[in-house]
Design a protein around this motif. Structure first.
Motif, mmCIF file in Angstrom:
data_model
loop_
_atom_site.group_PDB
_atom_site.id
_atom_site.type_symbol
_atom_site.label_atom_id
_atom_site.label_comp_id
_atom_site.label_asym_id
_atom_site.label_seq_id
_atom_site.Cartn_x
_atom_site.Cartn_y
_atom_site.Cartn_z
ATOM 1 N N GLU A 73 0.831 -1.210 0.000
ATOM 2 C CA GLU A 73 0.000 0.000 0.000
ATOM 3 C C GLU A 73 0.859 1.252 0.000
ATOM 4 O O GLU A 73 0.531 2.250 -0.662
ATOM 5 C CB GLU A 73 -0.934 -0.010 1.216
ATOM 6 N N ARG A 76 1.943 1.793 -3.558
ATOM 7 C CA ARG A 76 0.884 2.357 -4.391
ATOM 8 C C ARG A 76 0.755 3.867 -4.170
ATOM 9 O O ARG A 76 0.532 4.627 -5.124
ATOM 10 C CB ARG A 76 -0.444 1.662 -4.082
ATOM 11 N N ASN A 93 3.501 2.536 -12.832
ATOM 12 C CA ASN A 93 2.159 2.580 -13.395
ATOM 13 C C ASN A 93 2.232 2.342 -14.894
ATOM 14 O O ASN A 93 3.222 2.674 -15.544
ATOM 15 C CB ASN A 93 1.519 3.934 -13.109
ATOM 16 N N ASP A 106 0.483 -4.567 -9.360
ATOM 17 C CA ASP A 106 -0.676 -5.448 -9.274
ATOM 18 C C ASP A 106 -0.396 -6.807 -9.906
ATOM 19 O O ASP A 106 -1.007 -7.812 -9.528
ATOM 20 C CB ASP A 106 -1.889 -4.805 -9.935
#
Length: 323
Positions: A73, A76, A93, A106
Motif C-alpha cells: 500500500e 501504491r 504505473n 498489481d
C-alpha cells in the motif's frame, strides 16, 4: 534541489547489496526509498513534486513475510504521487500502450492477474482455480482432481506451495496448524506439472530485452526458487546455472513482446518443460534477483545491465544536468 539520481523503491535491504555494487561500478548514483514502518523515508508531501531522477519500483509480493505488511500500500501511494508529478518510473504505473491497464505492482502481487494475462497472450499456463478463504478448499479440491499443488495468490518465496496426492491429506492440512493463511485470503489450486527433466528455466529481462536464462535444478524437491543468497533454504536449496543457447529460443521474443505490451521493463519469467511436451509459463517476477553463481559464470551481468539501463534513462530524462 538534489541532483538527478536513480531511486529504488523497495522494502528488503538484504537484496540490495549486489545491485548497489553494480550501480557504483557503472558510476550511476543510487538512492533508496525504503518502504517499511521504521524507514527514515517516512512519507510524502503531496504538495511537493518528486525530486528529479528515475524511479525503479521493485516491491516484492513476499514483503509481508518480513513484517512489512503494508509495503504494498505504501508503494501504491508513492507511485500515485510519482505519476501525478510526471516522474519516469520503471516497473511502475502502466503507460498508454499497456495491454492490461494494470500497474506492474498489481501483477507482482497477484498470480491470478499474471495467469490471465499470460493466457490471453497465448502462453500455455497451468490449470488453476482460485479459492476465497479456507472453508471452501476441500470441496474445490475434489472438483479440481488429483494430484495438485496449492500456492498463495500473493506469493513469492514458495509461499503455500505444497503437493497433494490425496484429498484426505489436503483436508488434514487445511484443518491443521500447518496451514499457511494467504495474506490476501486467496489460495490457488494448480495442476501438478511433471517436468521432462528436474529443472525449470528463468529468463531474465532488463529494459524489456533478454539478458540470460537460468537453469534451476529442482531435483532436491524445493519449491523455493528465489535465486538470491538471502533466500537460501538450508538442506534443499536448488542449484542455479546459465542455460546456454537459450537466446535463440522462440520464447524469448514472445516474452519480450509480452513484457512490452504490459509495461514491464525488468523481470524474470519462469517456465517448465513438461514430460508431455508442454512449455508452461507460471510466474513473472518483477522484483527479480540474481544468483551469484550464475553471475560469476555469465558473460553478462544482470545487475550491471540494470545499472546501465537505468543510468541511460537518467541521462536521457535529464539531459544537460550533471547526474
Amino acid at each position: 534541489m538534489s541532483s538527478p539520481r536513480v531511486y529504488v523503491i523497495h522494502e528488503n535491504p538484504e537484496w540490495l547489496p549486489p545491485l548497489a555494487a553494480a550501480f557504483e561500478a557503472e558510476g550511476v548514483p543510487l538512492e533508496e526509498i525504503l518502504l517499511t514502518e521504521e524507514s527514515p523515508f517516512g512519507g510524502i508531501d503531496l504538495a511537493s513534486p518528486p525530486p528529479p531522477g528515475v524511479y525503479w519500483s521493485r516491491m516484492s509480493a513476499s514483503a509481508h513475510t518480513r513484517g512489512n505488511t503494508h509495503a504494498k500500500e505504501y508503494t501504491r501511494a508513492v507511485l500515485a504521487w510519482l505519476q501525478a508529478g510526471g516522474a519516469r518510473v520503471v516497473n511502475g504505473n502502466p503507460g498508454a500502450s499497456s495491454a492490461s491497464g494494470l500497474p506492474v505492482i498489481d501483477l507482482e502481487v497477484s498470480k491470478i492477474a499474471q495467469h490471465l494475462l499470460l493466457s490471453q497472450a497465448g502462453f500455455d499456463v497451468p490449470r488453476t482455480v482460485a479459492v476465497f478463504g479456507r472453508t471452501g478448499l476441500p470441496a474445490a479440491a475434489r472438483q479440481f482432481g488429483l494430484p495438485f499443488i496449492s500456492k498463495h495468490n500473493q506469493g513469492g518465496k514458495g509461499l503455500g506451495v505444497r503437493r497433494f496426492d490425496s484429498y484426505e491429506e489436503f483436508d488434514a492440512y487445511v484443518d491443521g496448524p500447518e496451514f499457511e493463511e494467504p495474506i490476501d485470503g486467496i489460495t490457488l489450486l494448480q495442476e501438478y506439472l511433471v517436468a521432462a527433466a528436474p529443472f525449470i528455466t528463468r529468463a531474465e529481462f532488463v529494459g524489456g530485452r533478454f539478458v540470460y536464462a537460468v537453469r534451476v535444478d529442482t531435483s532436491a524437491g524445493s519449491f523455493e526458487l528465489c535465486p538470491a543468497d538471502a533466500c537460501a533454504v538450508p538442506g534443499a536449496a536448488p542449484l542455479f546455472s546459465v542455460r546456454e543457447g537459450f537466446e535463440s529460443d522462440p520464447l524469448v521474443s514472445r516474452y519480450e513482446a509480452f513484457l512490452a505490451a504490459n509495461g514491464i521493463e525488468i523481470a524474470g519469467v519462469e517456465f517448465m518443460e513438461t514430460l508431455d511436451g508442454r512449455r508452461v509459463t507460471y510466474d513473472i517476477n518483477t522484483n527479480t534477483n540474481y544468483n551469484p553463481d550464475v553471475e560469476a559464470s555469465s558473460p553478462v551481468s544482470g545487475p550491471r545491465r540494470i545499472a546501465q539501463f537505468l543510468g541511460g534513462l537518467l541521462v536521457s530524462e535529464h539531459a544537460g544536468v550533471n547526474a
